[in-house]
Write a protein that holds these residues in place. Sequence first.
Motif, mmCIF file in Angstrom:
data_model
loop_
_atom_site.group_PDB
_atom_site.id
_atom_site.type_symbol
_atom_site.label_atom_id
_atom_site.label_comp_id
_atom_site.label_asym_id
_atom_site.label_seq_id
_atom_site.Cartn_x
_atom_site.Cartn_y
_atom_site.Cartn_z
ATOM 1 N N GLY A 1 -8.303 -3.023 -10.116
ATOM 2 C CA GLY A 1 -8.359 -3.645 -8.794
ATOM 3 C C GLY A 1 -7.034 -4.289 -8.432
ATOM 4 N N LEU A 2 -6.395 -4.913 -9.425
ATOM 5 C CA LEU A 2 -5.088 -5.524 -9.207
ATOM 6 C C LEU A 2 -4.060 -4.471 -8.829
ATOM 7 C CD1 LEU A 2 -2.850 -7.649 -9.406
ATOM 8 C CD2 LEU A 2 -2.871 -7.317 -11.895
ATOM 9 N N ALA A 3 -4.017 -3.368 -9.593
ATOM 10 C CA ALA A 3 -3.052 -2.309 -9.298
ATOM 11 C C ALA A 3 -3.293 -1.715 -7.917
ATOM 12 C CB ALA A 3 -3.139 -1.214 -10.369
ATOM 13 N N SER A 4 -4.559 -1.540 -7.563
ATOM 14 C CA SER A 4 -4.899 -1.001 -6.247
ATOM 15 C C SER A 4 -4.500 -1.970 -5.143
ATOM 16 C CB SER A 4 -6.407 -0.722 -6.165
ATOM 17 O OG SER A 4 -6.822 0.137 -7.209
ATOM 18 N N GLY A 5 -4.765 -3.266 -5.363
ATOM 19 C CA GLY A 5 -4.399 -4.266 -4.369
ATOM 20 C C GLY A 5 -2.893 -4.356 -4.176
ATOM 21 N N LEU A 6 -2.138 -4.273 -5.279
ATOM 22 C CA LEU A 6 -0.680 -4.298 -5.185
ATOM 23 C C LEU A 6 -0.169 -3.143 -4.327
ATOM 24 C CD1 LEU A 6 0.480 -5.178 -8.829
ATOM 25 C CD2 LEU A 6 0.975 -6.483 -6.754
ATOM 26 N N LEU A 7 -0.705 -1.963 -4.589
ATOM 27 C CA LEU A 7 -0.239 -0.781 -3.871
ATOM 28 C C LEU A 7 -0.562 -0.873 -2.389
ATOM 29 C CD1 LEU A 7 1.110 2.011 -4.332
ATOM 30 C CD2 LEU A 7 -1.193 2.969 -4.381
ATOM 31 N N ASN A 8 -1.784 -1.243 -2.071
ATOM 32 C CA ASN A 8 -2.171 -1.349 -0.665
ATOM 33 C C ASN A 8 -1.409 -2.456 0.049
ATOM 34 O OD1 ASN A 8 -4.566 0.531 0.105
ATOM 35 N ND2 ASN A 8 -5.078 -0.196 -1.940
ATOM 36 N N THR A 9 -1.152 -3.559 -0.662
ATOM 37 C CA THR A 9 -0.359 -4.637 -0.079
ATOM 38 C C THR A 9 1.039 -4.149 0.256
ATOM 39 O OG1 THR A 9 -1.586 -6.332 -1.292
ATOM 40 C CG2 THR A 9 0.580 -6.951 -0.480
ATOM 41 N N SER A 10 1.620 -3.363 -0.644
ATOM 42 C CA SER A 10 2.959 -2.822 -0.408
ATOM 43 C C SER A 10 2.993 -2.013 0.884
ATOM 44 C CB SER A 10 3.383 -1.937 -1.582
ATOM 45 O OG SER A 10 3.490 -2.676 -2.771
ATOM 46 N N GLY A 11 1.990 -1.180 1.084
ATOM 47 C CA GLY A 11 1.950 -0.352 2.286
ATOM 48 C C GLY A 11 1.811 -1.174 3.551
ATOM 49 N N GLN A 12 0.893 -2.139 3.542
ATOM 50 C CA GLN A 12 0.643 -2.926 4.754
ATOM 51 C C GLN A 12 1.811 -3.847 5.101
ATOM 52 O OE1 GLN A 12 -1.936 -2.529 6.877
ATOM 53 N NE2 GLN A 12 -2.422 -0.795 5.570
ATOM 54 N N VAL A 13 2.346 -4.538 4.105
ATOM 55 C CA VAL A 13 3.487 -5.412 4.361
ATOM 56 C C VAL A 13 4.699 -4.584 4.776
ATOM 57 C CG1 VAL A 13 5.078 -7.081 3.334
ATOM 58 C CG2 VAL A 13 2.631 -7.226 2.839
ATOM 59 N N GLY A 14 4.881 -3.426 4.129
ATOM 60 C CA GLY A 14 5.972 -2.536 4.520
ATOM 61 C C GLY A 14 5.843 -2.095 5.960
ATOM 62 N N GLY A 15 4.613 -1.775 6.376
ATOM 63 C CA GLY A 15 4.389 -1.367 7.756
ATOM 64 C C GLY A 15 4.730 -2.469 8.736
ATOM 65 N N ALA A 16 4.327 -3.708 8.431
ATOM 66 C CA ALA A 16 4.593 -4.823 9.327
ATOM 67 C C ALA A 16 6.085 -5.120 9.434
ATOM 68 C CB ALA A 16 3.846 -6.074 8.839
ATOM 69 N N VAL A 17 6.770 -5.118 8.295
ATOM 70 C CA VAL A 17 8.198 -5.447 8.289
ATOM 71 C C VAL A 17 9.013 -4.391 9.026
ATOM 72 C CG1 VAL A 17 10.231 -5.736 6.815
ATOM 73 C CG2 VAL A 17 8.068 -6.816 6.175
ATOM 74 N N VAL A 18 8.777 -3.122 8.697
ATOM 75 C CA VAL A 18 9.563 -2.056 9.323
ATOM 76 C C VAL A 18 9.263 -1.967 10.813
ATOM 77 C CG1 VAL A 18 10.064 0.414 9.337
ATOM 78 C CG2 VAL A 18 9.719 -0.768 7.169
ATOM 79 N N LEU A 19 8.005 -2.157 11.202
ATOM 80 C CA LEU A 19 7.666 -2.123 12.628
ATOM 81 C C LEU A 19 8.418 -3.208 13.385
ATOM 82 C CD1 LEU A 19 6.048 -1.078 15.013
ATOM 83 C CD2 LEU A 19 4.153 -2.557 14.301
ATOM 84 N N ALA A 20 8.512 -4.395 12.789
ATOM 85 C CA ALA A 20 9.236 -5.479 13.448
ATOM 86 C C ALA A 20 10.717 -5.135 13.600
ATOM 87 C CB ALA A 20 9.076 -6.773 12.651
ATOM 88 N N ILE A 21 11.293 -4.538 12.559
ATOM 89 C CA ILE A 21 12.710 -4.172 12.616
ATOM 90 C C ILE A 21 12.943 -3.095 13.667
ATOM 91 C CG2 ILE A 21 14.618 -3.134 11.325
ATOM 92 C CD1 ILE A 21 13.424 -4.422 8.804
ATOM 93 N N VAL A 22 12.101 -2.074 13.658
ATOM 94 C CA VAL A 22 12.239 -0.983 14.621
ATOM 95 C C VAL A 22 12.074 -1.491 16.054
ATOM 96 C CG1 VAL A 22 11.098 1.107 15.471
ATOM 97 C CG2 VAL A 22 11.609 0.875 13.039
#
Length: 479
Positions: A402-423
């Motif tokens: 569950g931890l590994a899955s949460g880490l991976l999904n967190t990476s995707g969502q936070v990455g999406g938010a950060v890159v969207l803001a930059i773009v």
Amino acid sequence: MISSTHDERMHDERWNGRLWAALTVLCAVVFLDALDVSMVGVALPSIQADLGLSTSALQWVVSGYVLGYGGLLLLGGRTADLLGRRRVFLVALAVFAVASLLGGLVSDGTLLIAARFVKGISAAFTAPAALSIITTTFAEGPARNRALSIFTASGASGFSLGLVLSGLLTSLGWRWTFLMPAPVAIIALVAALKFLPKNREERAPGGYDLIGAVTITASMLLLVFAVVEAPEAGWGSARTVGSLIGAAVLLALFVLAERKVKHPLVRLGILRSGPIVRANLGLVILFGSYVGFQFVAMQYFQNFLHWSALETALAFLPAGLLVAVTSTKMGGLADRFGTGRLIAIGSAALAGGYVFFLQIDAHPSLATLVIPGMVLLGVAFALSFPSLNIQATNGVVDDEQGLASGLLNTSGQVGGAVVLAIVTAVLTSSTSADPLDGFRSAITVSAVLGVLGLVIALTGLRGSRRAAAVEEEKVLEAV
């Protein structure tokens, strides 16, 4: 029966009907989670007109979901390990269904944003719980790879096809984009009660890390809030800088706490694994760059070319169809060629697709620009998304799935938010008289990230070869 015990895991390819039914339920839910991320995009203009929302308020219809999802994924994954994956999955799915129904019925912008936030929170618990159910049900190797390829392809298909479905539903009324997931979630809940096991579910040992849960959740929420609000407030504003500093301080407190507490929320040692770290970085780039590109493409197709919502949605169809059609093949390819090679090829296709779209002009050709570019992006998702999920969970003990899955999904969502803001910042700050220059500059952000992802993938591939050579030397020395 599905069990998380090692002896009863599925090792071979002969899955019975109950196992297929359980996998279908899990895939349906991750499809809905991903669908909600992208489906609201085409409906935003209609929502704004109907509810009288300002542009600032309108962005929170999207950002509210991202805040709930990205901010609570780590807590969701660990909660699934501690309380039982089936229990967490069922409760969160029920909340998702109720929030979907309320979102389609409200007539107030604030209530709509609140409903989106609650849906994001529920997805933060269903996604890692579902993924960890799969990884603790199927033995590591061909069986798990096959299951994960189907599961992750369902998520990628939901995200890719969300725009197409949104275009169709918005033509009937924007509320249908919120109401449609409700009955599907209810059906999935009933099926989950029947096909997911009720007993013999192993739970992770240990207690609750309240300090870790509060600090990491607050840090992620504050980070996502900062990058979402930065384009409007300004990157140098006191609110943005203060939020980013606050997020960094909370993250530092979290790391300190994890080193001291008896039962940490995140065992920091998991980040010593090169493949796991590269998988998380890979998903940051894959998902983040695509979310940014999708935003730019929506502006280009609808505001510049004046395409309809449905025409815009159909432009993304090749990528979605490619992912859906190849879903059952990725596990076999991962067994044969390894995840590292698939990620490298997918990363090359991702960078190539963005570079291809830098050719946009006032009269783009479907045959020579739009469709080929979308096919490349579809190849990237089809190869990389399942492979990154497999790589991020391989070698992880059951107690930390569950931890590994949460880490991976967190990476995707936070990455999406950060890159969207930059773009968004790049796009809105363009001073060129030609709007195409602004679009190209914004797409360049995704292209640069795509190239960075390829470099990381190639580094991992080289590291895998070096490790294989060392193992071979050890075998020869033993002989």
